[in-house]
Scaffold this motif. Structure first.
Motif, mmCIF file in Angstrom:
data_model
loop_
_atom_site.group_PDB
_atom_site.id
_atom_site.type_symbol
_atom_site.label_atom_id
_atom_site.label_comp_id
_atom_site.label_asym_id
_atom_site.label_seq_id
_atom_site.Cartn_x
_atom_site.Cartn_y
_atom_site.Cartn_z
ATOM 1 N N ASP A 95 -8.861 -13.744 -10.020
ATOM 2 C CA ASP A 95 -8.488 -12.472 -9.389
ATOM 3 C C ASP A 95 -7.651 -12.695 -8.149
ATOM 4 N N PRO A 129 -7.853 -9.262 -2.246
ATOM 5 C CA PRO A 129 -7.373 -7.921 -1.879
ATOM 6 C C PRO A 129 -6.146 -7.936 -0.959
ATOM 7 N N GLU A 130 -6.048 -8.950 -0.100
ATOM 8 C CA GLU A 130 -4.918 -8.922 0.841
ATOM 9 C C GLU A 130 -3.562 -9.113 0.138
ATOM 10 N N HIS A 151 -4.442 -0.509 -9.772
ATOM 11 C CA HIS A 151 -3.888 -0.450 -8.408
ATOM 12 C C HIS A 151 -4.643 0.509 -7.501
ATOM 13 N N ALA A 161 -3.041 -7.603 -2.896
ATOM 14 C CA ALA A 161 -3.011 -6.592 -3.959
ATOM 15 C C ALA A 161 -1.907 -5.562 -3.744
ATOM 16 N N GLY A 212 -7.746 1.394 -4.935
ATOM 17 C CA GLY A 212 -8.429 0.597 -3.912
ATOM 18 C C GLY A 212 -8.224 1.212 -2.547
ATOM 19 N N GLU A 213 -8.744 0.564 -1.578
ATOM 20 C CA GLU A 213 -8.639 1.067 -0.203
ATOM 21 C C GLU A 213 -7.217 0.912 0.329
ATOM 22 N N VAL A 216 -1.652 -1.666 -3.975
ATOM 23 C CA VAL A 216 -2.526 -0.496 -4.045
ATOM 24 C C VAL A 216 -1.669 0.766 -4.002
ATOM 25 N N HIS A 229 0.854 -1.189 0.000
ATOM 26 C CA HIS A 229 0.000 0.000 0.000
ATOM 27 C C HIS A 229 0.892 1.242 0.000
#
Lengths: 433, 439
Positions: free
Chosen positions: A377, A380-381, A417, A383, A419-420, A385, A330
């Motif tokens: 896909d 999310p963990e 990229h 990803a 996202g939260e 970002v 992140h």
């Protein structure tokens, strides 16, 4: 080391460093009681001069739990490694970073080569300089509750392959604080935290090292309010294979100034950092759950930030169970400027043929572990970002295609990229504000 | 705080070392041997009581007196972890006197008249220690026995003293050269655990003083080839002792006295004999149930009559490297096992890639490349004096030319075609919970 002594040791170390008392709660209260039950800690004071090394080494051999060894102002000429094994809660305190100098210039070979070698819990080192050691300046192995405050590791000749490897070097430690320190001239990493857990590196400076600050195979590290400049690479968060602690995760890098890391690589052939391209700002490699935010990252001539998996090094991976991918990254709210204007290094040269002579702020190799995909896909963990980094530009240089012998399809698109992104929790070390 | 007596910077001339009685003035510590001062009661601090207990264990064991009773008060306190050493080597009563020369040169029991109950010993293949002449002595408590192990250090009883004295002759070509004693390293087994320290010999060569913090001594000598040599000789500190003697279970363990390395001849005062046979005959060794001819025997690294090239090279690597490079040693994470008993080529380095050698690999890819010593990291490291490259890390300040040549010949003799891996990095490292340098 005896874990039973741990609580007392850490408490004693914290008290003797003059840190703020532990925040409220049952556990800190318990530690206070156990400290007051002990007799007053021993203080041994040593002046520079003839026989000082023997005096310091004897004091370390004879040290009692909670003891403070005070080193007076002046330059101590030390010709061999000083070592502390087993005794918990020992503090070595100088008269000031630039006032008490442990000078290892005349160090003789065949004695290990470190300046200070510590294998003990609750160890505190503060207010002194360790300079010109043959190998690592300060190596602390396997300790719980380690603090270095106002400590400088220095090689006075400036960048040289002959300099020792690491400056401040806690390895396999738990609860590590590095605060207000400085590292200059290390031929590997100036401030290097390896295979450790629960770490804070703050208010410190690293310059003229191959790697300024390196967090390696470490879990839960906060790196903030530091300045790293004039190194080959400014700040590295790495996970490497073939180490006892195999992973590294939960690292926050924030409020740092990482700039002008353009020094030619002077790492020894064979070392991993010898492959770091000069001009690297931040490099995240193979590490998981890293949050990089609110940093100023500027004028690093190869790239301000690189995000890669271990395969991009071209090195073999012996352990099939080891995870080489950088995941759960992140990167947000950083201020990027300059840099990328003079990329160098063997892999970088190849890359330049693909993407041209000026590199974007953020370089990403795009490698993803397909085995972790769910219905095509990546969850999310895992990803990557990237958002709110001003006008920072970006490239995914498609290393997967290169590794497969194909033609890479580069992408400048940050849309995949968005996202939260995860906000990682702060590292808490008991007794450290 | 004891004083460390500085040594003169030059070698001591022969006439300055008369044969004389090693007779240190009686100190508080030596008085403990004479009787029950620790029984005086309240006036004696616990710390002193502990000291008395320790001294009693060390000294009484040597002179046949029964072990001192536990002093009052000590039972309720945890024993101090740190062992209290006598200030002088003479308090161990190992040597009656020191001679100016060693009757058998670098061999034999050295320039000493031994006290009763002291057994000199030698190793088939010793650790290289910067060309120093080394003399080893052991004393067990009266009537006590060590238990034999062929491939491991013997089990010694509490009260055992192992002493190794490091010395340089004026002229290494002459057995009758004047010998200058530098240090004696002492291992004492107390309460089931070994303790280690060094004692530094004084300029008069009459006694040695406790030197737990280590020391640098300037030495010089005429080498075997007639050339003058000089060295800042390093006396290790107590923590450095652990660097080699530490195991997974113990802070300190003896390294030399393994059955296979003692299974050879020694020139005793009364004549030459096999050491295992001598130890059995004098009653200090139990548990050797097989004929000595059938017992494990390490080659003598520089004696072709004792083994072929491989046997001698492996004996050399075992003694010089395997105290760390064994499956349970400090260097176990490297996966390199140089123990004499290791038979898997990859584990002794053949076509094995380094794990985290960093600059120590010097850009080379494999520990041992059969037939190519100059491409082998093992040779690079034993030929180096550069910190972070040289091996062993501790205890060596010079290049052992003859040892390097032995390993060079051995690697050159290995079949270059054997076991070539398809791809580099085919050997799995042995990784567990020890720290190693990496990035």
């Amino acid at each position: 080391m005896k874990r039973s002594m741990l609580v007392t040791a850490i408490a004693a170390a914290l008290l003797s460093t003059g840190c703020a008392p532990p925040r409220g709660g049952a556990t800190p209260g318990t530690t206070a009681v156990s400290v007051t039950a002990e007799p007053a800690p021993k203080v041994t004071r040593i002046e520079p001069g003839e026989g000082a090394r023997e005096k310091i080494q004897e004091a370390l051999l004879d040290s009692e739990e909670g003891e403070t060894i005070e080193l007076a102002e002046g330059t101590f000429a030390i010709d061999q490694t000083l070592s502390l094994f087993d005794t918990a809660g020992v503090t070595i305190r100088g008269a000031g970073m630039d006032k008490t100098i442990l000078d290892f210039k005349g160090m003789i070979s065949g004695a290990g080569g470190e300046g200070l070698l510590v294998k003990a819990d609750g160890f505190t080192l503060r207010d002194l300089t360790v300079q010109d050691t043959q190998s690592d300046a300060i190596k602390i192995e396997g300790g719980h509750g380690i603090q270095m405050i106002g400590v400088k590791a220095l090689w006075t000749a400036g960048p040289s392959t002959k300099n020792g490897g690491y400056g401040l070097y806690p390895v396999q430690c738990h609860d590590v604080l590095i605060d207000g320190c400085e590292a200059v001239g290390a031929s590997d990493a100036g401030i290097y935290v390896g295979q450790s857990e629960n770490v804070i590196v703050r208010n410190s400076k690293a310059h003229e090292n191959v790697a300024g600050i390196e967090i390696e195979n470490t879990t839960a590290a906060d790196v903030y309010d530091n300045e790293s400049y004039g190194n080959t690479g400014g700040l590295l968060v790495f996970v490497l294979p073939d180490l006892p602690k195999k992973d590294g995760r939960q690292c926050r890098v924030f409020n740092n100034r990482i700039h002008d890391n353009n020094t030619e690589n002077f790492g020894a052939e064979g070392s991993i950092v010898s492959t770091v391209p000069a001009g690297s700002g931040v490099i995240l490699m193979a590490s998981d759950e890293v949050e990089v935010f609110d940093n100023e990252i500027a004028d690093n001539q190869t790239a301000n930030l690189m995000l890669i998996s271990y395969q991009s090094t071209g090195r073999p991976i012996n352990d099939p169970n080891w995870d080489p991918y950088a995941e759960g990254i992140h990167i947000h709210d950083n201020r990027f400027s300059g840099g990328g204007n003079q990329p160098t290094g063997p892999l970088i040269d190849e890359l330049a043929q693909v993407i041209g002579g000026t590199f974007p702020d953020i370089l990403y190799d795009g490698l993803v572990d397909d085995a972790k995909r769910v219905d095509g896909d990546l969850p999310p963990e895992y990803a990557v970002v990237i958002h709110d980094n001003g006008d920072a530009n970006f490239i995914n240089f498609d290393m997967a295609a290169t590794l497969a012998g194909g033609v890479p399809v580069v992408s400048y698109d940050l849309a995949p990229h968005q996202g939260e992104g995860a906000k990682l929790p702060a590292v808490v070390i008991e007794g450290v504000e | 705080m004891h004083r460390v007596m500085p040594l003169p910077a030059t070698t001591v001339p022969a006439q300055a070392v008369p044969a004389q009685k090693v007779l240190a003035p009686l100190t508080d510590q030596s008085q403990y041997r004479q009787g029950g001062r620790h029984r005086r009661g309240n006036a004696v601090s616990w710390r002193r009581c502990w000291h008395v207990l320790v001294m009693a264990a060390v000294c009484c064991a040597g002179c046949g007196r029964p072990q001192a009773p536990q002093p009052e008060g000590a039972a309720t306190q945890a024993p101090a972890k740190k062992f209290t050493w006598p200030a002088r080597l003479s308090e161990f009563d190992l040597f009656e006197s020191v001679l100016p020369t060693s009757p058998a040169g670098s061999q034999g029991s050295g320039p000493f008249v031994l006290a009763k109950g002291v057994t000199p010993y030698g190793l088939n293949t010793p650790l290289f220690s910067d060309y120093s002449w080394k003399y080893r002595h052991v004393r067990l408590p009266d009537g006590a026995q060590a238990t034999y192990h062929g491939d491991a250090a013997f089990d010694f009883p509490d009260g055992t003293v192992l002493a190794k004295t490091f010395a340089y002759p004026d002229d290494m070509r002459r057995d009758d050269s004047t010998v200058r004693l530098i240090e004696t390293r002492v291992l004492v087994k107390h309460d089931g655990e070994w303790q280690a320290t060094a004692y530094l010999w004084n300029g008069q060569q009459t006694d040695a003083e406790l030197a737990r913090a280590g020391h640098v001594s300037q030495v010089s000598w005429i080498h075997d080839d007639g050339s003058p040599r000089e060295l800042d000789y390093l006396v290790p500190n107590v923590n450095q002792c652990k660097g080699c003697h530490q195991t997974a279970e113990h802070d300190i363990m003896p390294l030399g006295p393994k059955g296979r390395n003692l299974n050879g001849d020694f020139s005793y005062a009364a004549g030459t004999a096999n050491q295992l046979a001598h130890w059995q005959a004098t009653g200090i060794l139990a548990g050797l149930d097989e004929p000595i001819d059938a017992a494990p025997r390490a080659a003598v690294w520089d004696d072709t009559a004792t083994g072929d090239l491989a046997a001698r090279a492996r004996a050399y690597l075992d003694v010089n490297c395997a105290h760390c490079h064994n499956p349970a040693g400090a260097a176990r994470t490297t996966g390199l096992d140089l123990s004499l008993t290791q038979s898997e080529p990859a584990r002794i380095g053949v076509w094995k890639t380094p794990v985290a050698a960093g600059r120590g690999a010097g850009g080379l890819l494999f520990n041992v490349v059969p037939g190519k010593p100059d491409e082998s990291i093992v040779l690079l490291r034993i030929y180096s004096l550069e910190p972070q490259v040289m091996m062993p890390e501790l205890g060596r300040r010079m290049i052992h030319d003859e040892g390097v040549e032995l390993i060079r010949q051995w690697i050159a003799s290995l079949d270059p075609g054997a076991g070539v891996p398809d791809t580099p990095g085919g050997v799995q490292p042995n990784v567990d919970s020890q720290p190693v340098d990496a990035g």
